[in-house]
Design an enzyme around this catalytic site. Structure first.
Site, PDB file in Angstrom:
ATOM      1  N   GLU A 363      -6.885  -5.226  -6.594  1.00 53.12           N
ATOM      2  CA  GLU A 363      -5.545  -4.637  -6.470  1.00 53.12           C
ATOM      3  C   GLU A 363      -5.358  -3.937  -5.135  1.00 53.12           C
ATOM      4  O   GLU A 363      -6.257  -3.236  -4.664  1.00 53.12           O
ATOM      5  CB  GLU A 363      -5.368  -3.641  -7.621  1.00 53.12           C
ATOM      6  CG  GLU A 363      -4.008  -3.644  -8.231  1.00 53.12           C
ATOM      7  CD  GLU A 363      -3.664  -4.975  -8.899  1.00 53.12           C
ATOM      8  OE1 GLU A 363      -3.045  -5.826  -8.234  1.00 53.12           O
ATOM      9  OE2 GLU A 363      -4.015  -5.149 -10.080  1.00 53.12           O
ATOM     10  N   HIS A 364      -4.193  -4.158  -4.560  1.00 47.70           N
ATOM     11  CA  HIS A 364      -3.842  -3.560  -3.257  1.00 47.70           C
ATOM     12  C   HIS A 364      -4.820  -3.994  -2.173  1.00 47.70           C
ATOM     13  O   HIS A 364      -5.147  -3.204  -1.274  1.00 47.70           O
ATOM     14  CB  HIS A 364      -3.792  -2.028  -3.343  1.00 47.70           C
ATOM     15  CG  HIS A 364      -2.535  -1.531  -4.010  1.00 47.70           C
ATOM     16  ND1 HIS A 364      -1.342  -1.375  -3.347  1.00 47.70           N
ATOM     17  CD2 HIS A 364      -2.295  -1.208  -5.306  1.00 47.70           C
ATOM     18  CE1 HIS A 364      -0.423  -0.949  -4.200  1.00 47.70           C
ATOM     19  NE2 HIS A 364      -0.972  -0.853  -5.402  1.00 47.70           N
ATOM     20  N   LEU A 456       4.595  -7.356 -13.469  1.00 53.07           N
ATOM     21  CA  LEU A 456       4.128  -8.698 -13.824  1.00 53.07           C
ATOM     22  C   LEU A 456       4.766  -9.757 -12.913  1.00 53.07           C
ATOM     23  O   LEU A 456       4.761 -10.942 -13.226  1.00 53.07           O
ATOM     24  CB  LEU A 456       4.434  -8.996 -15.299  1.00 53.07           C
ATOM     25  CG  LEU A 456       3.839  -7.985 -16.289  1.00 53.07           C
ATOM     26  CD1 LEU A 456       4.235  -8.316 -17.720  1.00 53.07           C
ATOM     27  CD2 LEU A 456       2.304  -7.935 -16.180  1.00 53.07           C
ATOM     28  N   SER A 457       5.342  -9.308 -11.820  1.00 49.52           N
ATOM     29  CA  SER A 457       5.883 -10.196 -10.786  1.00 49.52           C
ATOM     30  C   SER A 457       7.052 -11.052 -11.231  1.00 49.52           C
ATOM     31  O   SER A 457       7.147 -12.225 -10.859  1.00 49.52           O
ATOM     32  CB  SER A 457       4.780 -11.105 -10.241  1.00 49.52           C
ATOM     33  OG  SER A 457       4.030 -10.407  -9.334  1.00 49.52           O
ATOM     34  N   ASP A 502       1.258 -12.752  -5.394  1.00 49.14           N
ATOM     35  CA  ASP A 502       2.145 -13.062  -6.512  1.00 49.14           C
ATOM     36  C   ASP A 502       2.752 -14.456  -6.393  1.00 49.14           C
ATOM     37  O   ASP A 502       2.819 -15.213  -7.366  1.00 49.14           O
ATOM     38  CB  ASP A 502       3.262 -12.022  -6.593  1.00 49.14           C
ATOM     39  CG  ASP A 502       2.714 -10.605  -6.661  1.00 49.14           C
ATOM     40  OD1 ASP A 502       1.511 -10.460  -6.945  1.00 49.14           O
ATOM     41  OD2 ASP A 502       3.480  -9.663  -6.426  1.00 49.14           O
ATOM     42  N   TYR A 554       4.337   2.132  -2.120  1.00 48.78           N
ATOM     43  CA  TYR A 554       3.530   0.955  -1.824  1.00 48.78           C
ATOM     44  C   TYR A 554       3.384   0.775  -0.315  1.00 48.78           C
ATOM     45  O   TYR A 554       2.282   0.630   0.221  1.00 48.78           O
ATOM     46  CB  TYR A 554       4.207  -0.270  -2.442  1.00 48.78           C
ATOM     47  CG  TYR A 554       3.470  -1.576  -2.246  1.00 48.78           C
ATOM     48  CD1 TYR A 554       2.704  -2.109  -3.271  1.00 48.78           C
ATOM     49  CD2 TYR A 554       3.567  -2.292  -1.055  1.00 48.78           C
ATOM     50  CE1 TYR A 554       2.042  -3.317  -3.112  1.00 48.78           C
ATOM     51  CE2 TYR A 554       2.916  -3.488  -0.876  1.00 48.78           C
ATOM     52  CZ  TYR A 554       2.161  -4.005  -1.911  1.00 48.78           C
ATOM     53  OH  TYR A 554       1.506  -5.207  -1.747  1.00 48.78           O
TER      54      TYR A 554
END
Ligand code: GLA
Length: 729
Positions: A363-364, A456-457, A502, A554
């Site tokens: 993640e990230h 969840l994109s 994504d 973000y």
């Protein structure tokens, strides 16, 4: 949850100003027949506004014109549209009991709006437009959206166009010249009179290929002061949006205007009044850019140009020839098109379907160029479309989202922040910037099963599905990885400086497989998920809107990562992650010593998460799911403690899932709300779900199936033609 009818906001009204004297035109122009079926511009305004969601229409006319309007507009009423008339007089019992001697000229646009006040609802917002301007459907869509969700403190909106696109070749024109403030709202507006281009185009430099520079626009203010502005300035063409609380302010200003004994030719302009109220900080006015679609009839010579424009739009299917025959409203536009323009054209159509994703680990770190391990979900965004011969994208969502339309051009305007059409616009812009020729637009509906704003994109799924629909409609192809990369770049137009995970997961998903995604260059390697294991997805019940608050948090994280890497003197995260164990420890220790606390934590998260992904892929391939679960737990702790993107609710879900037997659990996606994912043995998934219901959801009022479900690794995006063939691979 359903909204009770009484709570549902009233639909906005449109006030159409049709009482002008048409001094320069030479004859009453508001009912001039300009469309191919004889429609006047004000009828096009009604037609566009109805489709954008406006519910009522108030036409401001002079007493002497009323009968003529009633007769001509009978078909509009017959089509079931609520249309009423308000009279604009020189004397008004309350506001100006007696017109001043010598006054023949109407009082101006601001007074015209006051004349309509009694016909307006005290609860619903309303728009105001001029009867003799064509604003285009996109303008009404944008305004309807802005009025439905105004940013705090904004009580007015001005729709704007590029000034140069609004001038007339036949003489000087009046425009509301907008100056935009640093927060994107109106700073002030000046009424510009007699505006025209200053002489011919000049060239910079010499030679045949010297750039053509657009000359400035010159004119004067109502008090006679000279005006010179750039041709790209924003002009308000008289299309406004307001909330009813503007009316008392307008009235107060009008009384002041009359009290100051204006000359017989002075007018009470709406634009000047709004500008005054903005400058006096009594209201704030948002700007709604509407591109190039404006056309107007100021001089007789303008008429022909507008008529040609409307004929072209009609031929391209944007309007029926006769606006008010019942079939013009028939829903599947294709059948309306068929009956009006002969047999249906054989243009492609179908359903583009793109899945959302969960990220299993990593993640990230995609935007840091490090591999990640997501899987495509068995939940999708669907664009059910047909190609249209003109370059307009026109899509309708569910009742929460509404519909929108925009033109396919490289400089595609954005809708206001947070509007879902921005993801479709981003897809179009990405394809056009990539050099894909999009001559055809699409028309259709968007539906979906990916929960929105849950991490969840769903937004990337919409980008991917829209791009596939546009490609298919234009019989164009872009290879999947190239498409994923260009769409990742394109989605950044919306503002979140996301990585490429994504879009790649949505395009390249594979049933039964997780996906190792590498960047620079983009590669996708499916990794089978062992039998007997399930992924439980659980919402923290806090929305994580990519276009909302998450965006700044973000982007801040992303910038911190870049700064941390630079400050430790490295150029690539991959080199950090791939270092041997001893060197890796040395790098981490160095970062801890040299970086400020926050940056050193961000550094540690990215570096350790990168290594966890490599280990997790190995564990998955070897079927060592207990190790996979342990890595998920470590990932969550790192996201919580070092990266600062978890929330109390996410931590709680993760804790409950683990206690109930999950092998591992972590937040998934960008965090700051959204969902967690738990890895469970198939026979333990039920127990984990029950524990989550009892301990997390029940105390919060229960759960629906969108918030808690078992996800199966699924296939990637496809386009299915109407005949049923799958065309993506
Ligand atoms: C969002 C972004 C992705 C990725 C994740 C966090 O979903 O779109 O590119 O950075 O957040 O891993």
């Amino acid at each position: 949850m359903t909204v009770e009818a009484a709570d549902r906001p009233e639909r906005p009204a449109l006030v159409i100003l049709a009482a002008g004297q048409s001094t320069r035109f030479g004859r009453p122009k508001q009912l001039e027949r300009v469309g191919p079926g004889g429609g006047s511009l004000l009828e096009y305004a009604v037609y566009d506004a109805v489709r954008a969601g406006f519910g009522r229409f108030v036409l401001v006319v002079r007493e002497s014109q009323r009968d003529e309007f009633e007769t001509r507009l009978a078909p509009v009423r017959a089509a079931g549209i609520s249309l009423s008339f308000a009279r604009q007089r020189l004397a008004d019992a309350d506001l100006v009991p007696l017109p001043p001697p010598g006054r023949v000229r109407p009082w101006g646009t601001g007074f015209a709006v006051l004349s309509a006040a009694t016909a307006l609802s005290r609860r619903a917002p309303f728009a105001v437009c001029n009867a003799d301007d064509f604003y285009g459907r996109i303008a009404y869509e944008g305004l309807a959206h802005a009025l439905a969700a105004p940013p705090p403190g904004i009580r007015a909106f001005a729709v704007t166009y590029s000034l140069a696109d609004t001038l007339s070749a036949f003489g000087g024109v009046s425009r509301g010249l907008c100056e935009e403030g640093p927060d994107g709202t109106l700073l002030r507006m000046t009424e510009g009179l007699d505006l025209r281009l200053d002489g011919g185009a000049q060239r910079t430099g010499g030679g045949a290929d010297a750039a053509v520079v657009r000359p400035d626009v010159v004119g004067c203010t109502p008090s006679g002061a000279a005006i010179r502005v750039g041709a790209d300035s924003q002009a308000c063409m008289g299309l406004w949006g307001f909330f009813p609380d503007i009316l008392p302010l307008l009235e107060e200003r009008f009384r002041d205007f009359v009290a100051a004994s204006p000359g017989t030719e002075d007018e009470f302009y709406l634009s000047e009044t709004v500008s005054y109220l903005v400058v006096a900080e009594r209201t704030r006015c948002g700007l709604v850019p509407a591109g190039k679609g404006w056309k107007g009839v100021t001089f007789p010579g303008d008429h022909e140009g507008v008529a040609v424009w409307l004929r072209q739009l009609t031929e391209a299917g944007a309007y029926p020839v006769d606006l008010w025959t019942p079939h013009a409203h028939a829903k599947p536009v294709r059948s309306a098109q068929a009956s009006l323009f002969g047999p249906p054209q054989a243009l492609p159509g179908g359903v583009a379907t793109a899945p959302g994703r969960i990220n299993l680990i990593g993640e990230h770190i995609d935007y840091n160029g490090l591999p990640v391990l997501p899987m495509a979900l068995d939940r999708h965004v669907n664009v059910d479309f047909e190609a249209v011969a003109h370059s307009t994208v026109e899509l309708e969502g569910d009742s929460d989202h509404g519909s929108f339309a925009f033109r396919l051009e490289r400089a595609t305007e954005s809708a206001p922040r947070g509007h879902w059409s921005n993801y479709v616009r981003a897809a179009a812009r990405g394809l056009l910037d990539h050099g894909v020729e999009l001559k055809r637009g699409i028309r259709g509906t968007v539906t979906g099963t990916v929960p929105v704003a849950e991490g969840l994109s769903s937004s990337s799924a919409l980008v991917v599905a829209s791009a596939l629909a546009l490609l298919y409609a234009n019989e164009e192809q872009v290879e999947a990885l190239e498409l994923a990369a260009l769409l990742a770049r394109a989605e950044r137009y919306v503002g979140l400086q996301g990585g490429g995970m994504d879009q790649a997961a949505s395009l390249c998903g594979k049933e039964g497989h997780a996906l190792r995604i590498d960047f620079g260059p983009l590669r996708v390697t499916p990794v089978p998920v062992p039998e007997g294991w399930r992924w439980v997805v659980a919402s923290s019940l806090a929305r994580a809107e990519k276009a909302g608050a998450v965006r700044e948090l973000y982007n801040e994280r992303r910038a911190q990562c870049a700064e941390a890497l630079e400050r430790v003197g490295r150029t690539s995260w991959l080199e950090v992650v791939e270092a041997g164990q001893a060197e890796f420890e040395t790098i981490l220790a160095g970062a801890r010593r040299s970086l400020p606390l926050t940056l050193s934590r961000r550094f540690r998260h990215v570096a350790t998460e990168g290594r966890r992904v490599i280990e997790a892929e190995r564990a998955l391939r070897d079927g060592e799911m207990a190790s996979f679960g342990r890595l998920m737990n470590e990932s969550h702790a790192s996201l919580r403690d070092d990266f600062g993107v978890s929330t109390q609710a996410l931590d709680e879900i993760v804790g409950v899932a683990r206690e109930a037997g999950a092998a591992g659990a972590r937040l998934t996606g960008a965090g700051f709300g959204g969902c967690a994912v738990a890895l469970c043995r198939a026979d333990e998934a039920k127990g984990v779900i029950e524990a989550l219901i009892d301990r997390f959801y029940a105390p919060r009022g229960g759960v629906d199936r969108r918030a808690l479900f078992v996800a199966d690794p699924s296939g990637g995006a496809t386009v299915t033609s109407e005949g049923g063939a799958t065309c993506s691979d």
